[in-house]
Design an enzyme around this catalytic site. Structure first.
Site, PDB file in Angstrom:
ATOM      1  CE  LYS A   1      36.236   8.042  37.655  1.00  0.00           C
ATOM      2  NZ  LYS A   1      36.937   8.797  38.309  1.00  0.00           N
TER       3      LYS A   1
ATOM      4  CE  LYS B   1      37.867   7.501  30.034  1.00  0.00           C
ATOM      5  NZ  LYS B   1      39.069   6.967  30.619  1.00  0.00           N
TER       6      LYS B   1
ATOM      7  CB  THR C   1      37.467   5.920  34.188  1.00  0.00           C
ATOM      8  OG1 THR C   1      38.003   6.254  35.447  1.00  0.00           O
ATOM      9  CG2 THR C   1      35.991   6.174  34.266  1.00  0.00           C
TER      10      THR C   1
HETATM   11  P1  NAD Z   1      47.462   8.965  30.941  1.00  0.00           P
HETATM   12  O1  NAD Z   1      47.228   9.049  29.623  1.00  0.00           O
HETATM   13  O2  NAD Z   1      48.560   9.963  31.711  1.00  0.00           O
HETATM   14  O3  NAD Z   1      48.229   7.560  31.172  1.00  0.00           O
HETATM   15  C1  NAD Z   1      47.965   6.382  30.311  1.00  0.00           C
HETATM   16  C2  NAD Z   1      49.233   5.637  30.282  1.00  0.00           C
HETATM   17  O4  NAD Z   1      48.604   4.319  29.307  1.00  0.00           O
HETATM   18  C3  NAD Z   1      50.059   6.463  29.094  1.00  0.00           C
HETATM   19  O5  NAD Z   1      51.435   6.299  29.696  1.00  0.00           O
HETATM   20  C4  NAD Z   1      50.194   5.766  27.730  1.00  0.00           C
HETATM   21  O6  NAD Z   1      51.279   5.574  27.326  1.00  0.00           O
HETATM   22  C5  NAD Z   1      49.560   4.181  28.568  1.00  0.00           C
HETATM   23  N1  NAD Z   1      49.267   3.587  27.450  1.00  0.00           N
HETATM   24  C6  NAD Z   1      48.294   3.766  26.212  1.00  0.00           C
HETATM   25  N2  NAD Z   1      48.154   2.630  25.699  1.00  0.00           N
HETATM   26  C7  NAD Z   1      48.823   1.694  26.145  1.00  0.00           C
HETATM   27  C8  NAD Z   1      49.084   0.372  25.773  1.00  0.00           C
HETATM   28  N3  NAD Z   1      48.416  -0.219  24.684  1.00  0.00           N
HETATM   29  N4  NAD Z   1      49.820  -0.631  26.523  1.00  0.00           N
HETATM   30  C9  NAD Z   1      50.512   0.184  27.498  1.00  0.00           C
HETATM   31  N5  NAD Z   1      50.224   1.385  27.876  1.00  0.00           N
HETATM   32  C10 NAD Z   1      49.483   2.132  27.205  1.00  0.00           C
HETATM   33  O7  NAD Z   1      45.945   8.737  31.846  1.00  0.00           O
HETATM   34  P2  NAD Z   1      45.610   8.977  33.432  1.00  0.00           P
HETATM   35  O8  NAD Z   1      45.137  10.335  33.536  1.00  0.00           O
HETATM   36  O9  NAD Z   1      46.835   8.209  34.165  1.00  0.00           O
HETATM   37  O10 NAD Z   1      44.443   8.192  33.367  1.00  0.00           O
HETATM   38  C11 NAD Z   1      44.380   6.594  33.351  1.00  0.00           C
HETATM   39  C12 NAD Z   1      42.895   6.144  33.618  1.00  0.00           C
HETATM   40  O11 NAD Z   1      42.672   6.575  34.927  1.00  0.00           O
HETATM   41  C13 NAD Z   1      42.048   6.713  32.567  1.00  0.00           C
HETATM   42  O12 NAD Z   1      41.048   5.669  32.365  1.00  0.00           O
HETATM   43  C14 NAD Z   1      41.283   7.869  33.455  1.00  0.00           C
HETATM   44  O13 NAD Z   1      40.091   8.158  32.870  1.00  0.00           O
HETATM   45  C15 NAD Z   1      41.385   7.378  34.655  1.00  0.00           C
HETATM   46  N6  NAD Z   1      41.372   8.466  35.807  1.00  0.00           N
HETATM   47  C16 NAD Z   1      42.327   9.643  35.623  1.00  0.00           C
HETATM   48  C17 NAD Z   1      42.254  10.418  36.618  1.00  0.00           C
HETATM   49  C18 NAD Z   1      42.887  11.851  36.424  1.00  0.00           C
HETATM   50  O14 NAD Z   1      42.820  12.691  37.377  1.00  0.00           O
HETATM   51  N7  NAD Z   1      43.975  11.763  35.435  1.00  0.00           N
HETATM   52  C19 NAD Z   1      41.260  10.459  37.946  1.00  0.00           C
HETATM   53  C20 NAD Z   1      40.563   9.306  37.787  1.00  0.00           C
HETATM   54  C21 NAD Z   1      40.696   8.411  36.772  1.00  0.00           C
END
Ligand code: NAD
Length: 289
Positions: free
Chosen positions: A168, A243, A93
């Protein structure tokens, strides 16, 4: 299919595991050694760098925290490193401007790209029941849909590139607004002397019905089961809702859309997060009323 998956956190970990279960060869990279090790346990092949992970990929899926990281991963390590003609799917997102900018850079380099943000949290990511809202050309969508299906309850083509992000942010702005409204109505009913369970029985079958009230009731012990019944642990963190609201309000400013309720919702979640509520489910606004 050979699929590279970058970003194996709370959401990406379960999503990549579902691609493996569907029979795809998944090559994984995450900056976090822990996240990468979990992906290895799910059957992904793990790599030390993004270029190595994408080197053989027919499709590259990214699930990353924000637009700056998405831009840097694609520009430094994916575009020009993945095989010619590979399909890129960004499920993060992020803001509209970055989505369009990265897709244009990918297209200029001969790749097709879609934005495919999701609705549904960690449970839906693990269970393969996310809703994907997809922006991109018709033929890119046709290629993206079978990649997304093992992770999905629904895959919907929203329109041209960026349309997934628009869907979204608008969905989540609406969700924040009806969540706050639901919390206010439940709290007022209770304070004015009506049993909140009785209010739930009436309003959930009247014109006040909405998802926050009917399916995710934010008052403990009332209505549908939700994180409210577990001290607002788990669920959708208020920090993530903030966010998403910031992305929506920024986009509204860019296109001169008037969103007073969205702005008010943003201010309410900002105050809640500043006061330490960021890790709590977004229904915890009920506790502030
Ligand atoms: P998270 O922080 O758990 O996971 C993100 C991952 O990306 C981490 O493991 C981190 O180490 C990795 N990362 C960061 N920088 C990196 C890089 N340069 N190279 C490789 N890996 C890297 O976050 P999440 O909850 O999994 O969310 C991910 C996306 O999904 C976000 O954009 C969030 O807004 C969206 N989202 C989350 C949810 C939710 O409920 N958690 C729901 C819908 C959408």
């Amino acid at each position: 299919m050979k699929i590279a998956f970058i970003g194996l956190g709370n959401m990406g970990g379960g999503m990549a595991a579902n691609l493996v279960k569907a029979g795809h060869e998944v090559s994984a990279f995450d900056l976090s050694a822990e996240a990468l090790a979990r992906a290895g346990e799910s059957g992904c092949a793990t790599f030390d760098t993004v270029p190595e992970a994408v080197a053989q990929a027919e499709a590259v899926v990214t699930m990353l925290p924000n637009g700056a990281i998405v831009r840097s991963v694609y520009t430094a390590d994916v575009i020009g490193k993945a095989p010619a003609g590979a399909l890129f799917l960004d499920c993060s997102t992020i803001d509209l401007a970055t989505t369009r900018e990265v897709a244009a850079l990918a297209q200029d380099a001969g790749y097709a790209m879609v934005d495919a943000p999701v609705s549904g949290g960690i449970a839906a990511a693990n269970g393969g029941t996310l809703t994907f809202m997809v922006g991109g050309e018709e033929d890119a969508f046709a290629r993206a849909a079978p990649v997304l299906e093992p992770m999905a309850k629904a895959v919907i083509h929203a329109g041209q590139i960026g349309s997934g992000q628009i869907a979204k942010m608008c969905n989540n702005m609406l969700l924040a607004i009806h969540m706050i409204g639901t919390c206010e109505a439940l709290a007022l009913a209770q304070k004015a002397g009506l049993d909140p369970q009785t209010f739930y029985e009436i309003s959930s079958k009247s014109t006040g019905y909405n998802w926050s009230l009917n399916d995710y009731t934010p008052a403990p012990g009332i209505g549908a089961k939700s994180p409210a019944d577990n001290d607002y642990q788990g669920g959708f963190a208020s920090a993530l809702m903030l966010k998403d609201l910031r992305l929506a309000i920024k986009a509204a400013g860019d296109v001169s859309a008037t969103v007073p309720m969205g702005q008010h919702a943003q201010a309410i979640y900002e105050a809640f997060v500043e006061n330490g509520g960021g890790g709590k489910d977004f229904g915890a606004i009920f506790t502030t009323l």
